[in-house]
Scaffold this active site. Structure first.
Site, PDB file in Angstrom:
ATOM      1  N   ASP A 185      60.796 -82.007 -15.802  1.00 48.48           N
ATOM      2  CA  ASP A 185      59.727 -81.600 -16.724  1.00 48.48           C
ATOM      3  C   ASP A 185      59.992 -80.261 -17.394  1.00 48.48           C
ATOM      4  O   ASP A 185      60.928 -79.542 -17.023  1.00 48.48           O
ATOM      5  CB  ASP A 185      58.381 -81.581 -15.976  1.00 48.48           C
ATOM      6  CG  ASP A 185      58.464 -80.907 -14.606  1.00 48.48           C
ATOM      7  OD1 ASP A 185      59.446 -80.195 -14.357  1.00 48.48           O
ATOM      8  OD2 ASP A 185      57.542 -81.099 -13.802  1.00 48.48           O
ATOM      9  N   ASN A 230      47.960 -81.203  -5.205  1.00 47.23           N
ATOM     10  CA  ASN A 230      47.086 -82.343  -5.559  1.00 47.23           C
ATOM     11  C   ASN A 230      47.852 -83.666  -5.606  1.00 47.23           C
ATOM     12  O   ASN A 230      47.319 -84.677  -6.068  1.00 47.23           O
ATOM     13  CB  ASN A 230      46.367 -82.090  -6.899  1.00 47.23           C
ATOM     14  CG  ASN A 230      47.325 -82.012  -8.081  1.00 47.23           C
ATOM     15  OD1 ASN A 230      48.528 -82.208  -7.925  1.00 47.23           O
ATOM     16  ND2 ASN A 230      46.798 -81.723  -9.258  1.00 47.23           N
ATOM     17  N   HIS A 265      50.724 -84.205  -7.289  1.00 52.87           N
ATOM     18  CA  HIS A 265      51.495 -84.515  -8.494  1.00 52.87           C
ATOM     19  C   HIS A 265      52.996 -84.486  -8.218  1.00 52.87           C
ATOM     20  O   HIS A 265      53.468 -83.741  -7.369  1.00 52.87           O
ATOM     21  CB  HIS A 265      51.087 -83.656  -9.703  1.00 52.87           C
ATOM     22  CG  HIS A 265      51.490 -82.212  -9.686  1.00 52.87           C
ATOM     23  ND1 HIS A 265      50.627 -81.199 -10.022  1.00 52.87           N
ATOM     24  CD2 HIS A 265      52.672 -81.604  -9.431  1.00 52.87           C
ATOM     25  CE1 HIS A 265      51.248 -80.045  -9.960  1.00 52.87           C
ATOM     26  NE2 HIS A 265      52.503 -80.253  -9.600  1.00 52.87           N
ATOM     27  N   GLU A 293      49.937 -85.711 -13.162  1.00 54.02           N
ATOM     28  CA  GLU A 293      48.725 -85.306 -12.455  1.00 54.02           C
ATOM     29  C   GLU A 293      47.956 -86.525 -11.940  1.00 54.02           C
ATOM     30  O   GLU A 293      48.175 -87.650 -12.415  1.00 54.02           O
ATOM     31  CB  GLU A 293      47.809 -84.535 -13.422  1.00 54.02           C
ATOM     32  CG  GLU A 293      48.423 -83.255 -13.987  1.00 54.02           C
ATOM     33  CD  GLU A 293      48.348 -82.067 -13.029  1.00 54.02           C
ATOM     34  OE1 GLU A 293      48.368 -82.271 -11.800  1.00 54.02           O
ATOM     35  OE2 GLU A 293      48.274 -80.938 -13.516  1.00 54.02           O
TER      36      GLU A 293
HETATM   37  N1  LIG Z   1      56.166 -79.388 -12.069  1.00 56.58           N
HETATM   38  C1  LIG Z   1      56.348 -78.734 -10.830  1.00 56.58           C
HETATM   39  C2  LIG Z   1      56.558 -79.772  -9.746  1.00 56.58           C
HETATM   40  O1  LIG Z   1      57.759 -80.480 -10.002  1.00 56.58           O
HETATM   41  C3  LIG Z   1      56.593 -79.101  -8.386  1.00 56.58           C
HETATM   42  O2  LIG Z   1      56.880 -80.052  -7.395  1.00 56.58           O
HETATM   43  C4  LIG Z   1      55.280 -78.422  -8.121  1.00 56.58           C
HETATM   44  C5  LIG Z   1      55.225 -77.759  -6.754  1.00 56.58           C
HETATM   45  O3  LIG Z   1      55.592 -76.416  -6.841  1.00 56.58           O
HETATM   46  P1  LIG Z   1      56.065 -75.548  -5.634  1.00 56.58           P
HETATM   47  O4  LIG Z   1      57.402 -76.090  -5.219  1.00 56.58           O
HETATM   48  O5  LIG Z   1      56.209 -74.153  -6.209  1.00 56.58           O
HETATM   49  O6  LIG Z   1      55.052 -75.657  -4.579  1.00 56.58           O
HETATM   50  O7  LIG Z   1      55.089 -77.436  -9.115  1.00 56.58           O
HETATM   51  C6  LIG Z   1      55.218 -77.770 -10.477  1.00 56.58           C
HETATM   52  O8  LIG Z   1      53.980 -78.180 -10.915  1.00 56.58           O
END
Ligand SMILES: N[C@@H]1[C@@H](O)[C@H](O)[C@@H](COP(=O)(O)O)O[C@@H]1O
Length: 242
Positions: free
Chosen positions: A67, A135, A137, A142
């Site tokens: 993304d 959440n 995702h 989402e």
């Molecule tokens: N788009 C990314 C996800 O790909 C990731 O898995 C998520 C969790 O982030 P973190 O690894 O910092 O907890 O954050 C973002 O929203």
């Protein structure tokens, strides 16, 4: 789903990095799907250290990231392109032309179509690394995202904007939209490894593994993927049914 639980983050990152390194060694032309966020950072460090020490060769590897924020150029320090260059690619011998992160600017409809076509032309993704949002995702898909989505533009939920504000000056400067691989894009990959650690992720991990497969918990679709391994620490695994 296969579940591996590690006593500490260090051994968890070591194991995830080794899985990626082994995939590169087994197939020097492997197509890797990569993730951003804080979860894979230490894994990427391990890969860079291994490359320096052992010379693991990434010259023929191709990568696709999940993304990108809409509106951020790749030179913006909070863009996921910038994150990937500085957190991994610049520390490996992979030509940047073989690394793909969706463009967050330009004609976004075309960006999405081109991204899907490029993945298909590369022969699909062999191994996809995922993190998970609190959440549930995956990528930026989402809760409520249709399971049949491909790369698309998505509106970020306020909880995601607030959660990611730690990387920005303020929540107000976090983009409100993103380009993300869709759920179906992720389901099409040959193999998934998902990394999660810390108690903040425990409820999402429980719902993903033990809950119903539902669009309100995007990661739950992975119950239907044939080759998924979860790499968890004890805290993230704490609420799983024994
Ligand atoms: N788009 C990314 C996800 O790909 C990731 O898995 C998520 C969790 O982030 P973190 O690894 O910092 O907890 O954050 C973002 O929203």
């Amino acid at each position: 789903m296969q579940i591996q639980i590690f006593q500490d983050e260090k051994s968890l990152h070591h194991a995830v990095a080794q899985t990626l390194i082994d995939a590169v060694k087994a197939n020097p032309k492997v197509v890797l799907g990569l993730a951003t966020g804080s979860s894979p950072l230490e894994t990427y460090n391990n890969m860079m250290v291994d490359h320096l020490k052992n010379g693991t060769d990434y010259s023929a590897v191709v990568t696709f990231n999940l993304d990108e924020y809409v509106g951020l150029e790749g030179t913006h320090t909070q863009s996921y392109r910038y994150f990937m260059n500085t957190s991994l690619f610049n520390g490996l011998n992979i030509p940047l032309s073989q690394t793909n992160v969706p463009d967050g600017t330009g004609d976004l409809k075309e960006v999405c179509e081109t991204y899907e076509a490029k993945i298909a032309k590369a022969g699909g993704i062999d191994l996809q690394l995922l993190g998970i949002g609190t959440n549930g995702h995956i990528g930026f898909n989402e809760p409520g995202t249709s399971f049949d989505t491909r790369t698309h533009i998505t509106e970020l939920l306020q909880e995601t904007i607030d959660g990611n504000a730690r990387f920005f000056e303020s929540a107000a400067s976090v983009p409100k939209k993103a380009v993300t691989m869709g759920i179906q894009t992720i389901m099409d990959v040959k193999r998934v490894i998902l990394i999660a650690y810390g108690s903040k992720k425990a409820a999402a991990i429980r719902d993903m593994v033990n809950g119903p497969v539902t669009e309100s918990m995007p990661a739950s679709i992975l119950q239907k993927h044939q080759d998924v391994t979860l790499f968890l620490d004890e805290e993230a695994a704490a609420l799983l049914k024994a």
